[in-house]
Design an enzyme around this catalytic site. Structure first.
Site, PDB file in Angstrom:
ATOM      1  N   SER A 116      63.573  12.428   2.667  1.00  0.00           N
ATOM      2  CA  SER A 116      63.173  13.561   3.512  1.00  0.00           C
ATOM      3  C   SER A 116      63.350  13.254   4.983  1.00  0.00           C
ATOM      4  O   SER A 116      63.588  14.154   5.795  1.00  0.00           O
ATOM      5  CB  SER A 116      61.702  13.915   3.260  1.00  0.00           C
ATOM      6  OG  SER A 116      61.534  14.599   2.059  1.00  0.00           O
ATOM      7  N   HIS A 165      54.582  17.159   6.904  1.00  0.00           N
ATOM      8  CA  HIS A 165      55.962  16.858   6.552  1.00  0.00           C
ATOM      9  C   HIS A 165      56.953  17.668   7.383  1.00  0.00           C
ATOM     10  O   HIS A 165      57.949  17.133   7.896  1.00  0.00           O
ATOM     11  CB  HIS A 165      56.147  17.129   5.054  1.00  0.00           C
ATOM     12  CG  HIS A 165      57.439  16.671   4.477  1.00  0.00           C
ATOM     13  ND1 HIS A 165      58.575  17.449   4.487  1.00  0.00           N
ATOM     14  CD2 HIS A 165      57.783  15.512   3.843  1.00  0.00           C
ATOM     15  CE1 HIS A 165      59.562  16.800   3.882  1.00  0.00           C
ATOM     16  NE2 HIS A 165      59.102  15.622   3.481  1.00  0.00           N
ATOM     17  N   ASP A 199      60.792  23.847   5.050  1.00  0.00           N
ATOM     18  CA  ASP A 199      59.874  22.733   4.846  1.00  0.00           C
ATOM     19  C   ASP A 199      58.447  23.265   4.783  1.00  0.00           C
ATOM     20  O   ASP A 199      58.229  24.388   4.325  1.00  0.00           O
ATOM     21  CB  ASP A 199      60.055  21.706   5.976  1.00  0.00           C
ATOM     22  CG  ASP A 199      59.871  20.278   5.510  1.00  0.00           C
ATOM     23  OD1 ASP A 199      58.737  19.937   5.116  1.00  0.00           O
ATOM     24  OD2 ASP A 199      60.834  19.490   5.541  1.00  0.00           O
TER      25      ASP A 199
END
Length: 834
Positions: free
Chosen positions: A616, A253, A178
């Site tokens: 996600s 994220h 990620d």
């Protein structure tokens, strides 16, 4: 400090060679991912030990061509990893002698190959070498909770079976590929663990040390952290000040997804000064290893992602979670043949369970961005918690809004004053920046003090050019009691998540409701008959706060943005005999940890937690649940874990009604229908039931290899990627022993055989089924006894009863006398009876 200086020296070298390359080489140079003939370490380990050159699988003829020489005074065998690296380097030197090229990565564990910056002409030269099997241009990729543990039933179910949150996921390492991680976040601290919490001895990962990721950043919880950016750096698009050549998360994220999978239990969620409960990951006692390969300013590239996957597998993670998808459908004979998916196939062979987000490209059919049957693909659903506040107007109309914000005081009504109507004398009313309340110096505090400030929410907020935070600062500077944002009519197709506010406020997310609000506001203005100047603001309202959650939503529902099946087999969009997605999991409005440097959401910048949405967020939910299964069944193969999650999933919402799917962003709850397997796979994950699946459907690497060989014309491509030759037997997707049956084309009759393994006690089962429309089905046997650890084969005979190209659906259920229910979906697309 050694690692620190090595990392920064490598960065300086890459930056230097990037400029050097631009000055000396063809401007058409690009990054290519190259695979070689010799098997990678994971395949080699199946039959051979670490070896020197003499024990290699390379023929004498190949060695002579490469002119490999054993080093002098070598007292111990060369590792297979080093051997492959030398082979790669030798091929490059011999092929491109005297030419400029930059080798970025050496892949050796899951695939044998390398990433290299070369010209198309050089790529052609390499492709002619017999040691080279495949050359693929690099491609770009993109990134695709306080209550979800309760919604998934963990505190009273799966966690209880594992000994509570203090031991849930113990001994399991989840590798996340990620945007990195913020190691200072309390969700990843290890001082909360009073019991034994040791790093698994098999894990061999390291923690990079850089200026912004100092020594001590890793601990018993965060056990490894690396970054991969060579492809981006050589392209000259890496922004070192924003993207950071270290594992630190400058986006947010990666920190968010890591906390969903395995963040610590009981961490207070405090945002904008408000307490929204306590957060937990799905497997709060699992370990986290981070492989940063995505970046805020550009996303990522396959060459870097493959390097991250290769390293994670070599480090011996148990689970790989990818909340990323390719920016385009892979070209070639089939979508499955791309460097990322093929590296993940080798990861599955190494015993690693792979989870990937389905993609946010819904709601169109065949919008799936995760393709291969060895990857467990997760779509996004809603859950039953929501935050909503409302605006009560003076004409007794109530408008629903979004905003993690308090309300105005009591039942008092406050005057509404639009920013464009409260300007200082020298300010132009048509200035969009002013209407969005971004500059308090242009507003007249005398007109706004003690009133509700009205602001426009335009597309500039979506693009990050304006922000709610700045509007709130403006409101405070002019002494407003609160803020009301109405939606600009050009803001369409975007989901407005609840936004944190430290003062009373809300955003009206509907264009129609915004028109209603503006009509009331404008009709209540009192103007001078002569000059049309406003002499009185007549509209009033009060805000009912949205800090307290509401748990009355019908859920789960498949979100409108979640990518859909059928699974496209190739760029012509032919349907594969593979069900995608596999399941759905919570992905909408998910609380998760946020990086202190996170820039992905301007509204949560500087906060410790953020609420964001997407597939996600769904994927790490399943990665965490898989850790619970891995903890209980350490011998389960990746396919067995996927089977347990799939066959126990639910197709019903919390009220016992069929799960619905949204078909559009606008009026999404009014534009929905019952979900099919192409929307939700096997259904919504059931964490507790997955820990006691009863029967499993297991598949091996060899099965997936045979499946690839069964694709028409694939034999050369299979050889290129795996180094192995297809045999006489092959499988199609329907023949794979997956926990689903998908038939793209039923040409009169199809016989399908499935094999089940009993992972519970001795049990008797009966089989029931519902057939897809236009299809008849017979099952043999229709009941059986199966002892613990034994296998049972079941034969299904499908017959088309009409001609149709419309997909139809059914299911098969295995019902045990000890209470196990094993359900698999059946999907048949085209039916042909002649």
């Amino acid at each position: 400090m050694g690692v620190y200086w090595r990392v920064h020296f490598l960065l300086l070298v890459l930056v230097f060679v990037a400029f050097w390359w631009k000055g000396l080489c063809d401007e058409n140079a690009a990054v290519y991912v190259v695979t070689m003939k010799q098997p990678p370490a994971v395949h080699q380990n199946r039959g051979l030990e670490s070896l020197d050159f003499k024990a290699s699988s390379t023929s004498k003829k190949d060695s002579a061509v490469l002119n490999l020489k054993k080093p002098r005074n070598n007292t111990k065998p060369l590792s297979y990893k080093s051997y492959l690296t030398r082979l790669q380097n030798t091929v490059l030197r011999r092929t491109l002698r005297g030419e400029h090229y930059i080798k970025l990565y050496s892949y050796h564990y899951l695939i044998n190959g390398f990433a290299v910056l070369i010209t198309p002409q050089q790529a052609e030269k390499l492709s002619r070498r017999k040691e080279i099997t495949n050359i693929t241009p690099d491609f770009s990729v993109r990134t695709a909770t306080t209550h979800t543990p309760e919604f998934l039933g963990l505190p009273q179910g799966a966690w209880v079976r594992d000994g509570g949150p203090q031991s849930a996921g113990e001994g399991v390492v989840i590798g996340l590929i990620d945007t990195g991680i913020d190691p200072t976040h309390p969700s990843f601290a290890d001082e909360f663990f009073t019991s034994k919490f040791s790093i698994p001895a098999r894990f061999s990962g390291i923690c990079e040390v850089t200026r912004d990721f100092p020594s001590g950043s890793c601990n018993r919880k965060l056990v490894g952290a690396r970054h991969f950016a060579a492809s981006a750096i050589t392209r000259g698009i890496f922004n070192a000040s924003q993207d950071r050549a270290s594992p630190i998360d400058c986006d947010g994220h990666g920190t968010h997804t890591a906390s969903i999978a395995a963040g610590n239990n009981g961490i207070p969620v405090i945002v904008a000064g408000h307490h929204f409960g306590n957060a937990s990951g799905m497997a709060p006692h699992a370990h986290i290893a981070v492989y940063k390969a995505l970046y805020k300013s550009f996303g990522g590239f396959a060459a870097d992602v493959v390097a991250a996957i290769d390293q994670a597998a070599e480090d011996s993670v148990d689970i790989i979670s990818l909340s990323i998808t390719p920016n385009r459908r892979p070209p070639g004979i089939a979508t499955f043949f791309n460097p990322i998916d093929m590296a993940l196939l080798s990861a599955v062979e190494a015993g690693i369970f792979v989870v990937q987000a389905a993609g946010n490209t819904g709601p169109a059919p065949k919008s799936m961005s995760s393709f291969s049957p060895w990857i467990f693909t997760v779509g996004a659903s809603s859950h039953d918690r929501s935050y909503s506040n409302s605006l009560v107007l003076g004409n007794d109309l109530t408008i629903t809004g979004v905003g993690l914000a308090p309300g105005t005081t009591g039942d008092d009504m406050y005057t509404l004053v639009a920013a464009t109507h409260a300007l200082k004398n020298d300010t132009k009313a048509n200035d969009m920046y002013v209407g969005e309340c971004q500059d308090p110096t242009r507003l007249d505090p005398y007109l706004i003090k003690g009133n509700l400030l009205v602001c426009s929410y335009s597309v500039r907020f979506v693009l990050g050019l304006s922000s709610v935070k700045q509007a709130l600062e403006t409101a405070q500077n002019v002494s407003a009691v609160g803020v009301v944002f109405y939606l600009d009519p050009f803001v369409i197709g975007f989901q407005l998540n609840p936004t944190p506010m430290r003062m009373a406020g809300l955003i009206i997310p509907s264009a129609d409701d915004s028109k209603t609000f503006l009509s009331y506001y404008n009709s209540s203005l009192v103007r001078d008959d002569t000059s049309s100047r406003i002499v009185q603001f007549g509209a009033v309202a009060r805000i009912i706060g949205g800090l307290n959650p509401n748990f009355s939503n019908i859920a789960p529902k498949v979100m409108y943005y979640s990518a859909r099946g059928p699974d496209p087999e190739d760029t012509s969009l032919a349907n594969a005999d593979i069900l995608k997605p596999n399941v759905i999991a919570p992905g909408n409005s998910i609380w998760g940890a946020w990086s202190s440097l996170g820039l992905d959401s301007a509204e949560f910048q500087g906060e410790n937690f953020a609420m964001i949405s997407g597939t996600s967020m769904a994927a790490p939910h399943v990665a965490g649940l898989a850790a619970l299964i891995k903890q209980k069944y350490p011998g389960f193969s990746p396919s067995a874990i996927g089977s347990a999650l799939s066959t126990t999933a639910s197709v019903y919402d919390k009220h016992g009604n069929p799960i619905y799917v949204q078909h559009s962003y606008t009026n999404s709850d009014a534009n929905e229908s019952p979900a099919t397997p192409f929307d939700m796979g096997s259904g919504f994950v059931n964490a507790t039931a997955a820990l006691d699946p009863g029967l499993i459907f297991d598949s091996s690497y060899d099965d997936f290899f045979s499946f690839l060989c069964g694709i028409n014309g694939s034999a050369p491509v299979v050889l290129n990627y795996t180094g192995s030759t297809c045999g006489p037997s092959a499988l199609n997707g329907t023949d794979l022993n997956l926990p689903s049956i998908t038939i793209a084309v039923l040409n009169q009759t199809r016989v399908v055989t499935k094999t089940l393994t009993n992972v519970a006690t001795n049990e008797s089962y009966v089989i029931g089924f519902s057939t897809p429309y236009g299809v008849s089905l017979s099952v043999s046997p229709d009941q059986f006894f199966i002892a613990s650890g034994q296998k049972q084969s079941i034969t299904f005979v499908f017959n088309a009863t009409l001609n149709s190209t419309s997909a139809s659906f059914g299911k098969v259920g295995f019902y045990g006398d000890k209470g196990h229910m094993v359900i698999i979906p059946v999907s048949v697309i085209s039916k042909i009876i002649y």
